[in-house]
Design a protein around this motif. Structure first.
Motif, PDB file in Angstrom:
ATOM      1  N   ASN A 100      41.779  86.646  65.257  1.00 61.91           N
ATOM      2  CA  ASN A 100      42.364  86.817  66.580  1.00 61.91           C
ATOM      3  C   ASN A 100      42.761  85.458  67.168  1.00 61.91           C
ATOM      4  O   ASN A 100      42.083  84.453  66.960  1.00 61.91           O
ATOM      5  N   GLY A 101      43.868  85.461  67.900  1.00 68.32           N
ATOM      6  CA  GLY A 101      44.367  84.231  68.487  1.00 68.32           C
ATOM      7  C   GLY A 101      45.843  84.349  68.795  1.00 68.32           C
ATOM      8  O   GLY A 101      46.437  85.430  68.696  1.00 68.32           O
ATOM      9  N   LEU A 102      46.448  83.235  69.162  1.00 64.36           N
ATOM     10  CA  LEU A 102      47.875  83.183  69.467  1.00 64.36           C
ATOM     11  C   LEU A 102      48.612  82.570  68.286  1.00 64.36           C
ATOM     12  O   LEU A 102      48.212  81.513  67.783  1.00 64.36           O
ATOM     13  N   TYR A 103      49.704  83.216  67.867  1.00 61.69           N
ATOM     14  CA  TYR A 103      50.450  82.791  66.686  1.00 61.69           C
ATOM     15  C   TYR A 103      51.928  82.607  67.006  1.00 61.69           C
ATOM     16  O   TYR A 103      52.477  83.283  67.881  1.00 61.69           O
ATOM     17  N   GLU A 104      52.563  81.720  66.259  1.00 60.08           N
ATOM     18  CA  GLU A 104      54.016  81.623  66.250  1.00 60.08           C
ATOM     19  C   GLU A 104      54.506  82.181  64.919  1.00 60.08           C
ATOM     20  O   GLU A 104      54.060  81.755  63.855  1.00 60.08           O
ATOM     21  N   VAL A 105      55.426  83.136  65.006  1.00 60.57           N
ATOM     22  CA  VAL A 105      55.947  83.815  63.817  1.00 60.57           C
ATOM     23  C   VAL A 105      57.426  83.492  63.696  1.00 60.57           C
ATOM     24  O   VAL A 105      58.205  83.741  64.618  1.00 60.57           O
ATOM     25  N   THR A 106      57.825  82.930  62.562  1.00 57.22           N
ATOM     26  CA  THR A 106      59.222  82.608  62.288  1.00 57.22           C
ATOM     27  C   THR A 106      59.757  83.594  61.264  1.00 57.22           C
ATOM     28  O   THR A 106      59.163  83.768  60.194  1.00 57.22           O
ATOM     29  N   VAL A 107      60.859  84.236  61.589  1.00 53.17           N
ATOM     30  CA  VAL A 107      61.438  85.300  60.775  1.00 53.17           C
ATOM     31  C   VAL A 107      62.785  84.846  60.225  1.00 53.17           C
ATOM     32  O   VAL A 107      63.622  84.314  60.968  1.00 53.17           O
ATOM     33  N   THR A 108      63.004  85.049  58.921  1.00 54.70           N
ATOM     34  CA  THR A 108      64.311  84.845  58.302  1.00 54.70           C
ATOM     35  C   THR A 108      64.780  86.167  57.744  1.00 54.70           C
ATOM     36  O   THR A 108      64.112  86.756  56.878  1.00 54.70           O
ATOM     37  N   LEU A 109      65.898  86.671  58.228  1.00 58.20           N
ATOM     38  CA  LEU A 109      66.426  87.942  57.741  1.00 58.20           C
ATOM     39  C   LEU A 109      67.192  87.733  56.441  1.00 58.20           C
ATOM     40  O   LEU A 109      67.601  86.625  56.104  1.00 58.20           O
ATOM     41  N   ILE A 139      53.035  85.547  69.511  1.00 57.38           N
ATOM     42  CA  ILE A 139      52.384  86.848  69.643  1.00 57.38           C
ATOM     43  C   ILE A 139      50.864  86.673  69.628  1.00 57.38           C
ATOM     44  O   ILE A 139      50.323  85.961  68.785  1.00 57.38           O
ATOM     45  N   PRO A 140      50.160  87.309  70.560  1.00 51.36           N
ATOM     46  CA  PRO A 140      48.699  87.295  70.512  1.00 51.36           C
ATOM     47  C   PRO A 140      48.192  88.390  69.573  1.00 51.36           C
ATOM     48  O   PRO A 140      48.659  89.527  69.636  1.00 51.36           O
ATOM     49  N   ILE A 141      47.267  88.050  68.727  1.00 46.40           N
ATOM     50  CA  ILE A 141      46.632  89.022  67.828  1.00 46.40           C
ATOM     51  C   ILE A 141      45.224  89.287  68.352  1.00 46.40           C
ATOM     52  O   ILE A 141      44.419  88.365  68.495  1.00 46.40           O
ATOM     53  N   THR A 142      44.953  90.552  68.648  1.00 47.12           N
ATOM     54  CA  THR A 142      43.661  90.911  69.231  1.00 47.12           C
ATOM     55  C   THR A 142      42.870  91.893  68.378  1.00 47.12           C
ATOM     56  O   THR A 142      41.723  92.190  68.701  1.00 47.12           O
ATOM     57  N   ASP A 143      43.487  92.409  67.300  1.00 48.05           N
ATOM     58  CA  ASP A 143      42.800  93.400  66.467  1.00 48.05           C
ATOM     59  C   ASP A 143      42.676  92.954  65.014  1.00 48.05           C
ATOM     60  O   ASP A 143      42.403  93.762  64.140  1.00 48.05           O
ATOM     61  N   GLY A 144      42.874  91.658  64.761  1.00 42.66           N
ATOM     62  CA  GLY A 144      42.675  91.126  63.422  1.00 42.66           C
ATOM     63  C   GLY A 144      43.815  91.349  62.448  1.00 42.66           C
ATOM     64  O   GLY A 144      43.665  91.048  61.260  1.00 42.66           O
TER      65      GLY A 144
END
Length: 388
Positions: A100-109, A139-144
């Motif tokens: 759990n925590g705050l993440y930065e997610v980078t997406v390449t289509l 995005i915050p992850i709160t459920d693992g």
């Protein structure tokens, strides 16, 4: 390097010494390369057939609804996976176990005309356009676990994913202070973000925002109307995360006035009121903005004005009634266009298009928004402009 080696490397890093890995020892940074082509150095390979398992810690929830496809890019963009089932509530997600925590997610289509990214059941990025488009979100992850998919942007197009990078920013599962933006094609993002010919002011506003104070989440989309923004998932995504200290800037009205959208001015105003009240209830600051006019809105005296267009009067009235700040971009931009004249004004719009700003025009509109917000005492902004 063969793709299978990437998976072996991940397995050894997750489970060195054998046995189960405790939750606190979960890996919190990943780089995934999707498809069945060669894997890029430093990336973990994921084929469409790779189903999720707790032992592995990642994979597709329903691999039977995924397909490996080629892509026209290079490196990680040379191949991709296609989502055959999609929708923000779809269970056909790519899942990654994360502390759990705050993440930065980078997406390449991969190859796609237009697609959106959803995670945790809501939109995260709206309408990424063109092959190999790249964008990122917090995005915050709160459920693992992160649950992500590529979904609707334009009906009939493929929804594909070439690469995914996940970086942990904080142990605290709370978004950084955020400016959320809602709007239409004059506000939206265009890709590639750093070099697009067309621009929306929401795309460019980040240039005037202090990154130590705010991140910007632009949820605007081309052709959008108030009813669609409220009902079709964009407002839902904002309401999931917005909090006291955040801003929500909302500019609509251009498409609402089109007869095909069947929205009277009274209906438009009440839908906008509903959105204002829903966001105000979270403790965030709501800002209403009026749309700028067309490049051709000059009279015989070379004065630019479009005050009677696009339900502007209802937006101004709503801001007064609900006691929320107003950026009257319509009037502010007209004053600016008058000051530079018709020829310079046309140079800020797309060629042959009097409505949509080009990149330089979007920067100028973003500057006007920033200056007005700062004038009204809102914090988090800095004087900065992209070099042409």
């Amino acid at each position: 390097m063969m793709k299978t080696m990437g998976a072996l490397l991940l397995t050894s890093s997750l489970f060195a010494g054998g046995g189960s890995t405790p939750a606190e020892a979960k890996v919190s940074n990943f780089k995934f390369d999707f498809g069945d082509g060669p894997v890029e150095k430093g990336y973990i390979v994921v084929s469409a057939s790779d189903g999720y398992s707790a032992e592995k810690g990642y994979g597709f929830a329903t691999p039977e609804h995924m397909r490996n496809v080629p892509a026209k890019g290079t490196g990680v963009g040379a191949d991709a996976v296609q989502f055959l089932q999609f929708g923000t509530k779809s269970m056909n997600t790519f899942n990654v176990d994360l502390p759990n925590g705050l993440y930065e997610v980078t997406v390449t289509l991969g190859d796609t005309a237009r697609a959106s990214v959803a995670a945790e059941g809501v939109f995260q990025i709206i309408n990424m356009t063109g092959n190999g488009a790249v964008d990122k979100f917090q995005i915050p992850i709160t459920d693992g676990q992160l649950n992500l998919l590529v979904t609707e942007g334009k009906a009939g197009t493929n929804f594909t994913l070439s690469a995914l990078e996940i970086d942990k920013l904080s142990h605290h599962a709370v978004t950084n202070r955020t400016i959320y933006i809602g709007g239409d094609s004059t506000v939206a993002n265009y890709y590639p973000l750093a070099a697009s010919i067309q621009g929306g002011w929401g795309q460019m506003l980040e240039q005037f925002v202090d990154p130590k104070e705010f991140v910007v989440r632009n949820m605007a989309s081309g052709g959008q109307i108030a009813r669609g923004f409220r009902n079709d998932g964009q407002l839902e995504a904002i309401l999931k995360y917005i909090k006291p200290g955040d801003y929500f800037i909302l500019q609509l009205g251009i498409n609402d006035t089109n007869p095909k959208n069947n929205t009277t001015e009274a209906e438009f105003k009440e839908i906008m009121r509903d959105m204002v009240r829903q966001v105000k209830a979270t403790g965030a600051t709501v800002v209403l903005s009026t749309p700028q006019g067309r490049a051709t809105d000059f009279n015989a005296e070379q004065q630019h004005s479009s005050e009677n267009r696009w339900y502007r009067h209802s937006i101004v009235g709503l801001a007064q009634e609900e006691q929320v700040p107003l950026v009257d971009l319509n009037v502010i931009s007209s004053a600016y266009f008058t000051s530079i004249g018709p020829d310079e004004t046309r140079s800020l719009y797309m060629t042959g298009d009097s409505l949509h700003p080009n990149r330089a025009g979007a920067i100028e509109l973003a500057r006007l928004v920033y200056e007005e917000l700062k004038r009204q005492g809102m914090d988090g902004f800095v004087e900065k402009k992209e070099k042409e």
